[in-house]
Structures are given as structure tokens and as C-alpha cells.
Design a protein around this motif. Structure first.
Motif: not given
Length: 149
Positions: A19-22, A83-93, A99-100, A124-132
Motif C-alpha cells: 500500500l502507499g505511505r506519504t 544485501g542490496y545491489d544496483r541501488l538507484r535514486f531515479i527521481r526526487p521524492v 510512495i508504494r 525492488i521498485e519504489v513508485f510515487n503517486q504518479r506511478d513514476e
């Protein structure tokens, strides 16, 4: 909740969605205090108004922490995070964005040293409310094999 899964039980393509979290100003302030990251991009509304995004942005590490936490709804005693690999911050929040997270099993392979375990990768993919997509990474699990071979 405990969900026991062996390596053989994971299916490539299986996806979990949250679900989402603001994201709030409080989230950003607390994260800055915990990490010591008080850069103006996160803390100075007046300075940010003169920059490209015109507003404060959440720390990438905050979005990573919250996003991963959102997927942690169950415990598998047969698996351990490696652990985690290939971590990318693609767009600002921004403050007020919701986010979801989508977590999809993307790969299974033999463990290079332990024949009793396998490696499972979860995209793992994190999306904003615009599905970006705002963040992406791979979560690496070491998972016990049922057969122990």
C-alpha cells in the motif's frame, strides 16, 4: 507473520505490492537527525526555492529505508538478506508524495560456496503517486534448500 519458504519454493516473476505511505516533513527531519545529513536540499526551503526542483527533497537513503521497510511484512526463517545491489535514486521524492513498492522475484541461482543454500534476487521498485519510478535496487537473499544438497 512467519512464512516459511525454501529456495525451491520461490518462483521467478512472483510479485508483492505494498500500500502507499506519504512522506512527511517529520520523516525528513528525523532522518536528518539520525544520519547527520542536513544538506540544504533536504532542510532549507528558501534555498530549495532557488534550485531546479523548487522544494525540499527527501533523502535517497530515507526512501530506501522506508521502501524496504514497507516490504517487510513477514519473516522467512529459511532466508537471510545478504544485501542490496544496483541501488538507484531515479527521481526526487518531495514532502507530500506517496510512495508504494513492488518486489518481484527476478532470479534464482546456486550459492557459489554453500550447496545447502541458493541465492534469490528480488527486484525492488519504489513508485510515487504518479506511478513514476523513484528508486530501484536488487535485494539479495541467501535461502536454505529443502533438500540441503
Amino acid at each position: 507473520m512467519i512464512v516459511e519458504q525454501f529456495f525451491e519454493d520461490y518462483t521467478i516473476g512472483f510479485a508483492r505490492k505494498t500500500l502507499g505511505r506519504t512522506i512527511t516533513e517529520t520523516d525528513i527531519v528525523i532522518h536528518a537527525g539520525q544520519t547527520g545529513d542536513f544538506f540544504p536540499h533536504h532542510m532549507d526551503a528558501e534555498w530549495c526555492a532557488t534550485q531546479e526542483f523548487k522544494q525540499r527533497i527527501a533523502h535517497g537513503t530515507l526512501i530506501f529505508s522506508i521502501g524496504i521497510g514497507m516490504t517487510a511484512g513477514s519473516i522467512n526463517p529459511r532466508a537471510m538478506s545478504s544485501g542490496y545491489d544496483r541501488l538507484r535514486f531515479i527521481r526526487p521524492v518531495f514532502i507530500g508524495d506517496t510512495i508504494r513498492v513492488s518486489a518481484t522475484i527476478s532470479e534464482k541461482r546456486d550459492h557459489p560456496k554453500r550447496t545447502t543454500h541458493g541465492v534469490v534476487l528480488e527486484k525492488i521498485e519504489v513508485f510515487n503517486q504518479r506511478d513514476e519510478t523513484v528508486m530501484a535496487c536488487e535485494h539479495i537473499y541467501i535461502v536454505e534448500r529443502r533438500s540441503g544438497v
